[in-house]
Design a protein around this motif. Structure first.
Motif, PDB file in Angstrom:
ATOM      1  N   VAL A  90       0.643  -1.319   5.887  1.00 21.64           N
ATOM      2  CA  VAL A  90       1.078  -2.132   4.747  1.00 21.64           C
ATOM      3  C   VAL A  90       1.324  -1.174   3.589  1.00 21.64           C
ATOM      4  N   ALA A  91       2.565  -1.078   3.148  1.00 17.26           N
ATOM      5  CA  ALA A  91       2.943  -0.005   2.222  1.00 17.26           C
ATOM      6  C   ALA A  91       3.672  -0.535   1.000  1.00 17.26           C
ATOM      7  N   SER A  92       3.506   0.188  -0.087  1.00 19.26           N
ATOM      8  CA  SER A  92       4.328  -0.045  -1.270  1.00 19.26           C
ATOM      9  C   SER A  92       5.595   0.792  -1.113  1.00 19.26           C
ATOM     10  N   ASP A  93       6.472   0.734  -2.106  1.00 24.47           N
ATOM     11  CA  ASP A  93       7.726   1.486  -1.997  1.00 24.47           C
ATOM     12  C   ASP A  93       7.531   2.986  -2.109  1.00 24.47           C
ATOM     13  N   ALA A  94       6.283   3.446  -2.236  1.00 26.69           N
ATOM     14  CA  ALA A  94       6.004   4.877  -2.204  1.00 26.69           C
ATOM     15  C   ALA A  94       6.430   5.490  -0.879  1.00 26.69           C
ATOM     16  N   MET A  95       6.540   4.667   0.161  1.00 25.95           N
ATOM     17  CA  MET A  95       6.888   5.186   1.477  1.00 25.95           C
ATOM     18  C   MET A  95       8.355   4.972   1.827  1.00 25.95           C
ATOM     19  N   THR A  96       9.130   4.400   0.936  1.00 30.50           N
ATOM     20  CA  THR A  96      10.509   4.081   1.294  1.00 30.50           C
ATOM     21  C   THR A  96      11.415   5.306   1.294  1.00 30.50           C
ATOM     22  N   ARG A  97      11.041   6.359   0.590  1.00 29.05           N
ATOM     23  CA  ARG A  97      11.945   7.480   0.401  1.00 29.05           C
ATOM     24  C   ARG A  97      11.734   8.575   1.437  1.00 29.05           C
TER      25      ARG A  97
ATOM     26  N   LYS B 199       3.816  -8.031  19.128  1.00 27.65           N
ATOM     27  CA  LYS B 199       2.901  -7.539  20.170  1.00 27.65           C
ATOM     28  C   LYS B 199       2.418  -6.100  19.943  1.00 27.65           C
ATOM     29  N   GLY B 200       2.052  -5.807  18.694  1.00 25.29           N
ATOM     30  CA  GLY B 200       1.415  -4.525  18.407  1.00 25.29           C
ATOM     31  C   GLY B 200       2.344  -3.334  18.355  1.00 25.29           C
ATOM     32  N   GLU B 201       3.671  -3.558  18.307  1.00 23.13           N
ATOM     33  CA  GLU B 201       4.601  -2.440  18.142  1.00 23.13           C
ATOM     34  C   GLU B 201       4.385  -1.796  16.768  1.00 23.13           C
ATOM     35  N   LYS B 202       4.630  -0.498  16.693  1.00 18.00           N
ATOM     36  CA  LYS B 202       4.422   0.228  15.437  1.00 18.00           C
ATOM     37  C   LYS B 202       5.323  -0.365  14.359  1.00 18.00           C
ATOM     38  N   CYS B 203       4.701  -0.710  13.214  1.00 26.11           N
ATOM     39  CA  CYS B 203       5.400  -1.523  12.215  1.00 26.11           C
ATOM     40  C   CYS B 203       4.950  -1.149  10.805  1.00 26.11           C
ATOM     41  N   ILE B 204       5.905  -1.166   9.858  1.00 17.07           N
ATOM     42  CA  ILE B 204       5.596  -0.976   8.436  1.00 17.07           C
ATOM     43  C   ILE B 204       5.935  -2.256   7.689  1.00 17.07           C
ATOM     44  N   VAL B 205       4.979  -2.761   6.914  1.00 16.44           N
ATOM     45  CA  VAL B 205       5.178  -3.960   6.093  1.00 16.44           C
ATOM     46  C   VAL B 205       5.291  -3.519   4.635  1.00 16.44           C
ATOM     47  N   PHE B 206       6.405  -3.843   3.983  1.00 13.84           N
ATOM     48  CA  PHE B 206       6.639  -3.410   2.610  1.00 13.84           C
ATOM     49  C   PHE B 206       6.403  -4.540   1.612  1.00 13.84           C
TER      50      PHE B 206
ATOM     51  N   LEU C 290      -2.791  -7.727   0.367  1.00 12.44           N
ATOM     52  CA  LEU C 290      -2.244  -8.154   1.657  1.00 12.44           C
ATOM     53  C   LEU C 290      -2.947  -7.454   2.812  1.00 12.44           C
ATOM     54  N   CYS C 291      -3.275  -6.183   2.629  1.00 11.44           N
ATOM     55  CA  CYS C 291      -3.974  -5.446   3.684  1.00 11.44           C
ATOM     56  C   CYS C 291      -5.362  -6.038   3.927  1.00 11.44           C
ATOM     57  N   ILE C 292      -6.074  -6.355   2.847  1.00  9.47           N
ATOM     58  CA  ILE C 292      -7.393  -6.985   2.983  1.00  9.47           C
ATOM     59  C   ILE C 292      -7.263  -8.329   3.707  1.00  9.47           C
ATOM     60  N   LEU C 293      -6.255  -9.104   3.306  1.00 10.60           N
ATOM     61  CA  LEU C 293      -6.063 -10.431   3.894  1.00 10.60           C
ATOM     62  C   LEU C 293      -5.767 -10.346   5.392  1.00 10.60           C
ATOM     63  N   LEU C 294      -4.878  -9.446   5.780  1.00 12.87           N
ATOM     64  CA  LEU C 294      -4.538  -9.313   7.203  1.00 12.87           C
ATOM     65  C   LEU C 294      -5.734  -8.848   8.023  1.00 12.87           C
ATOM     66  N   ASN C 295      -6.529  -7.973   7.453  1.00 14.00           N
ATOM     67  CA  ASN C 295      -7.718  -7.493   8.156  1.00 14.00           C
ATOM     68  C   ASN C 295      -8.802  -8.562   8.230  1.00 14.00           C
TER      69      ASN C 295
ATOM     70  N   PHE D 271      -4.748  -5.703  16.494  1.00 11.97           N
ATOM     71  CA  PHE D 271      -4.206  -4.376  16.190  1.00 11.97           C
ATOM     72  C   PHE D 271      -4.787  -3.902  14.859  1.00 11.97           C
ATOM     73  N   LYS D 272      -4.722  -2.585  14.648  1.00 14.19           N
ATOM     74  CA  LYS D 272      -5.341  -1.972  13.469  1.00 14.19           C
ATOM     75  C   LYS D 272      -4.339  -1.915  12.325  1.00 14.19           C
ATOM     76  N   ILE D 273      -4.802  -2.308  11.137  1.00 16.99           N
ATOM     77  CA  ILE D 273      -3.941  -2.404   9.952  1.00 16.99           C
ATOM     78  C   ILE D 273      -4.531  -1.551   8.836  1.00 16.99           C
ATOM     79  N   LYS D 274      -3.692  -0.727   8.215  1.00 18.87           N
ATOM     80  CA  LYS D 274      -4.146   0.125   7.116  1.00 18.87           C
ATOM     81  C   LYS D 274      -3.194   0.021   5.925  1.00 18.87           C
ATOM     82  N   GLU D 275      -3.723   0.368   4.749  1.00 18.12           N
ATOM     83  CA  GLU D 275      -2.951   0.340   3.505  1.00 18.12           C
ATOM     84  C   GLU D 275      -2.426   1.737   3.185  1.00 18.12           C
ATOM     85  N   TYR D 276      -1.215   1.791   2.590  1.00 14.48           N
ATOM     86  CA  TYR D 276      -0.635   3.051   2.122  1.00 14.48           C
ATOM     87  C   TYR D 276       0.049   2.770   0.781  1.00 14.48           C
TER      88      TYR D 276
END
Length: 517
Positions: A392-399, A333-340, A350-355, A362-367
């Motif tokens: 939608v993030a790669s492992d660049a955001m995991t650290r 339900k639109g809670e703030k979320c990170i997809v790895f 995946l970001c293109i597909l979800l959009n 809800f708004k979806i962006k790539e990182y």
């Protein structure tokens, strides 16, 4: 991740066998924290802190008062436990006791975004005691960084003069520098006046990653430069005819502080930390640690945040994973979320597909690493401010990245190692808050996933059910989204080929012709 594969055969260092358990410490109100500078207490309260977390209390006790910083510190603590402030606070407190202006503390991090985040923490407390913080990450031109990091004396006839008209040398104008390895080496090699000769504290954040990758040999370079301080003392001592008093006066005039245990030169204190700190002796030996003290949480090497709930979502097939992801996002339900995802290319697709799904709401962006730094920074800011609900993030955001209010983390791709899972899951359930981590699995991956979680002493992963009717309602939208993704991908590929062709035409050089004069 060769370390993960061969870890069973790696001996544990003696000093790692008897660690200090951070878990036995309680939160401590700021008013009861011993020796805390009043200015720092006020700055912390402005940041919203009324007490320190256990890891911060444990580090404070080892770094303040008698015996302060006598040993190097190795900190292994879960993501979101407050490690940044754990080292920032005692370093700022220690530097505030001497009124000198030179670079005395260096914090090295693997990514620009993480360095920006750590710099903000230092910048929130350092000015309270008259200290300045610099940043060297390559986000701006090196000339712009130099203008901030290096003092600008008056220049006349090729000679620099200080405000009193005396000849002066270029020197750093910050007390603390937060840097990425590449840009740090740029300044060491090319920036006039940039010096690490007075360095007292070296922090290696996300140590396992920084030791795994060479980054232009930044570590041996820094250690070589700082170890020269001892030789400089003996050279000065000889210059003064063996007069230790005269030598010390010169050193203190240059801004170098009191020596260590009777020595007339300061010891470089090292603080190394990670949520998954390596135990490989060959890697840790690169740091040349002095009587290291190991602080960790519990007896397990890997530990997840206390208030994290782990779930799996079973997908019928690999082809249907985006459909299950879209259904899960709707369920949240639109809670703030990170997809790895496991690859930057997968992040983009995946970001293109979800959009391309109509009506998700809800708004979806790539990182990812495919984007320019300015684009990533803008996206992260929008996510922090709530303009974007799903990243939608790669492992660049995991650290180490800290984004307030992230309620959910979703592993679209199964993490290959427990380290990866810990760093991904650590984007939620931070600073004592609750959070959830969902992992999309096919049936044959469940056993492998559960076995991996056991390494973090986690055996309570439940299956999160998705209503079958919600999945079926999304199926027509999914088929349509796949068609849109195909067209978008073809368009991007065409643009890329056209751009590449134009560039090759522009750079084409005619063969030189031999002409007789």
């Amino acid at each position: 991740m060769e370390e993960e594969k061969g870890r069973r055969n790696v001996p544990v260092l003696p000093w790692m066998r008897s660690p200090i358990d951070v878990g036995v410490f309680d939160e401590c109100p700021l008013s009861l924290l011993p020796c805390l500078h009043p200015g720092l207490e006020e700055a912390l309260r402005k940041m919203g802190f009324n007490s320190l977390f256990p890891v911060q209390v444990a580090v404070w006790q080892e770094t303040i008062g008698p015996g302060a910083f006598e040993r190097d510190l190795c900190i292994n603590s879960p993501t979101g436990s407050g490690k940044t402030l754990a080292y920032a606070l005692p370093i700022v407190q220690a530097l505030s006791t001497r009124n000198v202006k030179c670079l005395r503390a260096l914090v090295v991090l693997p990514t620009r975004d993480l360095a920006l985040q750590v710099k903000e923490v230092f910048a929130s407390i350092a000015p309270a005691v008259g200290l300045t913080v610099g940043l060297a990450v390559g986000q701006t031109s090196i000339a712009d960084e130099i203008s901030v990091l290096i003092k600008k004396p008056k220049l006349e006839a090729g000679v620099f003069y200080d405000p009193k008209g005396r000849p002066a040398e270029l020197q750093t104008s910050v007390d603390i520098l937060v840097a990425t390895p590449g840009r740090l080496m740029d300044h060491i090699n090319t920036t006039k006046g940039f010096s690490l000769q007075h360095l007292r504290y070296l922090v290696v954040d996300e140590t396992d990653r920084l030791l795994r990758e060479a980054y232009q040999s930044w570590l041996p370079t820094v250690l070589k430069i700082t170890s020269a301080k001892e030789n400089d003392f003996f050279a000065l001592n000889h210059t003064f005819g063996g007069s230790t008093v005269g030598c010390l006066r010169t050193i203190r005039k240059c801004g170098i502080e009191r020596g260590y245990k009777g020595k007339s030169f300061p010891r470089l204190v090292k603080i190394v930390l990670s949520a998954t700190l390596t135990q490989d002796p060959s890697k840790l030996s690169q740091l040349d640690l002095h009587q290291p003290l190991f602080l960790t949480t519990g007896s397990k090497r890997y530990k997840l945040p206390d208030k994290l709930e782990s779930y799996n979502v079973i997908c019928e097939s690999k082809l249907n994973k985006p459909l299950y992801l879209a259904s899960l996002l709707q369920d949240l339900k639109g809670e703030k979320c990170i997809v790895f995802t496991s690859k930057v290319e997968s992040t983009h697709r995946l970001c293109i597909l979800l959009n391309s799904f109509d009506g998700l709401g809800f708004k979806i962006k790539e990182y990812s690493g495919l984007q320019r730094q300015s684009v990533r920074s803008k996206t992260l800011r929008a996510f922090r401010e709530g303009e974007v609900q799903v990243l939608v993030a790669s492992d660049a955001m995991t650290r180490g990245m800290d984004v307030e209010g992230v309620r959910n983390v979703i592993n679209y791709d199964l993490p290959p190692y427990i380290k990866t899972y810990i760093h991904r899951a650590g984007r939620t359930a931070r600073a004592g808050q609750a959070g959830r981590c969902f992992t999309l699995l096919r049936s044959h991956e469940v056993k492998q996933f559960n076995k991996m979680l056991q390494k973090a002493d986690n055996e309570s992963c439940s299956t999160h059910p998705l209503p079958a009717d919600s999945i079926e309602l999304l199926r027509p939208l999914y088929i349509s989204a796949l068609e849109k993704l195909k067209k978008c991908t073809e368009s991007e590929n065409l643009k890329r080929r056209t751009s590449s062709f134009k560039l090759s035409r522009t750079l084409k050089v005619k063969k030189p012709t031999n002409q007789k004069k």
